[in-house]
Design a protein around this motif. Sequence first.
Motif, mmCIF file in Angstrom:
data_model
loop_
_atom_site.group_PDB
_atom_site.id
_atom_site.type_symbol
_atom_site.label_atom_id
_atom_site.label_comp_id
_atom_site.label_asym_id
_atom_site.label_seq_id
_atom_site.Cartn_x
_atom_site.Cartn_y
_atom_site.Cartn_z
ATOM 1 N N ALA A 12 -9.406 28.778 -5.569
ATOM 2 C CA ALA A 12 -8.604 29.677 -4.456
ATOM 3 C C ALA A 12 -7.246 29.737 -4.740
ATOM 4 O O ALA A 12 -6.729 28.735 -5.220
ATOM 5 C CB ALA A 12 -8.896 28.958 -3.212
ATOM 6 N N HIS A 13 -6.574 30.682 -4.761
ATOM 7 C CA HIS A 13 -5.280 30.956 -5.093
ATOM 8 C C HIS A 13 -4.244 31.657 -3.691
ATOM 9 O O HIS A 13 -4.712 32.912 -3.746
ATOM 10 C CB HIS A 13 -5.101 31.919 -6.302
ATOM 11 C CG HIS A 13 -5.544 31.180 -7.620
ATOM 12 N ND1 HIS A 13 -5.026 30.007 -8.070
ATOM 13 C CD2 HIS A 13 -6.670 31.611 -8.387
ATOM 14 C CE1 HIS A 13 -5.943 29.539 -9.150
ATOM 15 N NE2 HIS A 13 -7.001 30.700 -9.221
ATOM 16 N N PRO A 14 -3.601 31.047 -2.953
ATOM 17 C CA PRO A 14 -2.819 31.801 -2.119
ATOM 18 C C PRO A 14 -1.442 32.457 -2.927
ATOM 19 O O PRO A 14 -0.591 31.589 -3.396
ATOM 20 C CB PRO A 14 -2.192 30.415 -1.329
ATOM 21 C CG PRO A 14 -2.239 29.354 -2.058
ATOM 22 C CD PRO A 14 -3.253 29.533 -3.160
ATOM 23 N N CYS A 16 1.440 31.929 -7.467
ATOM 24 C CA CYS A 16 0.353 31.130 -6.705
ATOM 25 C C CYS A 16 1.266 30.079 -5.907
ATOM 26 O O CYS A 16 2.150 29.529 -6.354
ATOM 27 C CB CYS A 16 -0.543 30.450 -7.572
ATOM 28 S SG CYS A 16 -1.880 29.549 -6.461
ATOM 29 N N ASN A 71 -0.285 27.535 -4.300
ATOM 30 C CA ASN A 71 -0.721 25.975 -4.595
ATOM 31 C C ASN A 71 0.446 25.895 -5.578
ATOM 32 O O ASN A 71 0.295 26.223 -6.873
ATOM 33 C CB ASN A 71 -2.138 26.236 -5.213
ATOM 34 C CG ASN A 71 -2.420 24.617 -5.701
ATOM 35 O OD1 ASN A 71 -1.666 23.898 -5.775
ATOM 36 N ND2 ASN A 71 -3.701 24.519 -5.821
ATOM 37 N N HIS A 93 -0.324 24.994 -9.218
ATOM 38 C CA HIS A 93 -0.527 26.118 -10.049
ATOM 39 C C HIS A 93 0.630 26.690 -10.360
ATOM 40 O O HIS A 93 0.826 27.014 -11.578
ATOM 41 C CB HIS A 93 -1.767 27.082 -9.399
ATOM 42 C CG HIS A 93 -2.823 26.360 -9.037
ATOM 43 N ND1 HIS A 93 -3.900 27.036 -8.512
ATOM 44 C CD2 HIS A 93 -3.398 25.139 -9.207
ATOM 45 C CE1 HIS A 93 -4.937 26.392 -8.360
ATOM 46 N NE2 HIS A 93 -4.723 25.136 -8.823
ATOM 47 N N MET A 131 1.566 29.620 -13.016
ATOM 48 C CA MET A 131 0.931 30.745 -12.457
ATOM 49 C C MET A 131 2.070 31.562 -11.731
ATOM 50 O O MET A 131 2.077 31.588 -10.601
ATOM 51 C CB MET A 131 -0.160 30.386 -11.502
ATOM 52 C CG MET A 131 -1.000 31.545 -11.107
ATOM 53 S SD MET A 131 -2.542 31.134 -10.236
ATOM 54 C CE MET A 131 -3.898 31.299 -11.316
HETATM 55 CU CU LIG Z 1 -3.550 29.148 -7.545
#
Ligand SMILES: [Cu+2]
Lengths: 633, 203
Positions: A484-486, A568, A570, A573, A578
Amino acid sequence: MHRRRDFLKIGLATGGFSLLGGQSAAAQNHEEWLQYLCPPNTFPPDLSVPSPPVTPFKMPLFIPQAKKPVSQLSPLPDPLSHQLYDRYSPKKFYLTYEQEFLWCFHPDPPYNQGTWCWGFDGSSPGPTYIAKYGEPILVRRVNNLPPIGHPDRHVHFGLPSTTTHLHNAHTASESDGDPNDWIDPGEFWDHHYGNFPSGNDPLQKLTTLWYHDHRMDFTAANVYAGLWGAYLLFDEYDTGNENDPDPQAWRLPSGKYDIPLLLQDLQFDQQGQMVFNLFNTDGVLGDRFTVNRIIQPHLKVERRKYRFRILNGGPSRFYQVFLYDGKAMDKCRPFVVITGDGNFLEEPIEADSIYLSVAQRVDVIIDFSQYEVDDHVYLLNLLEQTNGKGPSGRMLDPNPKDALMRFDVVEAQAPDPSRIPDYFRKLQSVDLADVRRDRNWTFDYDGGLWTINGQIMDPQRIEAVIERGSAEIWTFRNSGNDWAHPIHNHFTEFIILEVNGKAVYPKQIQTGGHTLRRSFVEDIESQRDHVDVFMGGPRRDVVSLLPGDEIKVYIRFSDFLGKYVMHCHNVVHEDHAMMIRWDVVPAGEGVPNPERASTYYKENTKQFPDPRPPAQPHLEARPGTSTSQEGQT
Amino acid sequence: MTESCTPPRRGPYADYFPNVIVYDHEHQKARFYDDLLLDRMVLINCMSVQDDAVRPVTQNLLQVQNLLGHRLGRDVFMYSLTIDPERDTPTVLRAFADHHGVKPGWQFLTGTSEVMTTLRDRLFAHSGGHAPGTNPESDCSMGMIRYGNESVGLWGSVATLAKPEQIVQRVAWITPRAQPEGAPRRSGPLPLTSENFGHRVNA
Ligand SMILES: [Cu+2]
């Protein structure tokens, strides 16, 4: 050193002596081996040594102070360093210091000995900024953290080099807290906040924002250390005065009845100091839940309405929160949700639970007059998450002892003058005629790092050259099937057009499992719509890209030029890497493909207010007397 | 007697790193933690002679070596850990290093396969279940350099194929510096002048 001892204990218990098996040259020296034995397959995961236990709900909730302005700054801010400074000249000036200090997370030992933390002005979360539309401000942030190598530096995992981003604000590039606009100890940066809505469109106003560190490679560690706080924006409707005689004022609960609840999960060692594993690239979880950096606090609440601004401060955990009375889950009262991310919904809706991916916010109204004096109400997270991948898909059994915090109901001191309006404001318009480009962003994993369109963050590569005044359609696609990537975009909020191929209409909201609906099951006691899970409104600054998701959004780029990022949230990440850089350039000067910044700004005699052209790398720490950022890039 | 009771110096991640025995391409033996990590800044990557032909990491790191200049081997060290210790013996690594013109301060490290697996797992494995792969294109241990200053407990990551200048600037980020003196200095933003492409939006 307890950590080594604990590790060896686990290693021995599970008998992982594989290193001794090989007939290697090194293995001949058994003394050496035994002294340093570290079986690889039995190395405990991050949370295998639990944080010291606490008695839940023992400590009252900490409520950060409102930040007070200063009469003037010395040296004065430089008007020529800021875009649109004259048009939005600051009416108030603030001075704030990043510091290391001992913080009390809980009165039980060992936490009562104090935990070394970072924060602003001796507070973590830092003080709350109370800002108003139409009242621009300037915040000078001074880095007073102990430098690397200082004998009294305690928060070893944080990089004492910082840049503060005001999350969700419509801010000029040079005040945005870009990951590479950092200040080292002894330096300051002036952040100018115009406090005007994007494009001066009143429909694009915001309400609950937060500021947090955004340092390249070290955002997760520095925010975990404590560099964050709330920033609230008011206007002539949301006036922050529940007694406002002005008929247009919404009169939401205000003052001591308007409280930010900033969630963070942390891990502590046996001395009560924070643990952060810089080698974990998936996501860092904690086993102690804090609200405003107190472990499982309680809050005495009067039998009346409160406005809570709930924020998921990460670094990597997702939440789904409920209001539990300690008896039956099916008796959970709904939250009245009034905002999603940083903006007001058109109408308040009722939600049995709220799903918050990292960095997401909601403002909710809880009316404690529906409870009795001495009742206990728990803010309970039931979303299970065991690693950095995201939620496991399972729900936890409700147990009040595990609640994030507890509300203790007492009698109201006075009649409740606050109200919940039936209607807030219209969603901004989506004009597809302004769309200049479509872009696709695919989120994936490669070679130990997190990628966007196969690339990792390169601050000198512009992934999107965007024309000021234009709109674009961006499609975010999660190509991982169990991650999952917010995803968060700076500068301006977007409107969600499609989720997994299904069109989203203005009043729809995201509910459980990405079902898009505007429920017509009306609550018996009110006229409001009711949903089981609130996952965010149609206007956002974060999209929750759950495994396999594809979400299409509409974004308009107004007012400022310069560089920004999308990443992202997170934040582990984000640090690995990212994130992309995108730039706003004058109308007519956009290009369809990614370009290196040096090429773009050289080949186009483009006009750009970036004061920091790429410089040669430098190796030595800058001398203490340096006065500019030269050579730092 | 009392002297021997003095505990060895340890950084904040002393428990995380195995203090295993490795050999460099000069056939020198070293304890990974005590001899190679403490009191220095390091850039660590994984490689193998065979995989380097597919993913030319060493070529990029040669530019890093050049940019590091006199600090390489003084307070900054580069370590390339082979993930193929069966083939990459000290002798093979020596030839590889010589061929590329590797300078003192950059060591190619090998050891038993248990030791090298341990190091790779600890430095590059992921808690969420990314096992290091076997394909050099996707092996997580080969996409990433860990950079660190263990004496102060600071560790970060940068892509092995990032621009060499961007790899090298990480060293400055984790270099100890003096306590600043005097009034705070302005770091930014800097003036938006006509030299900055003349775009005075606030004119
Ligand atoms: Cu992420």
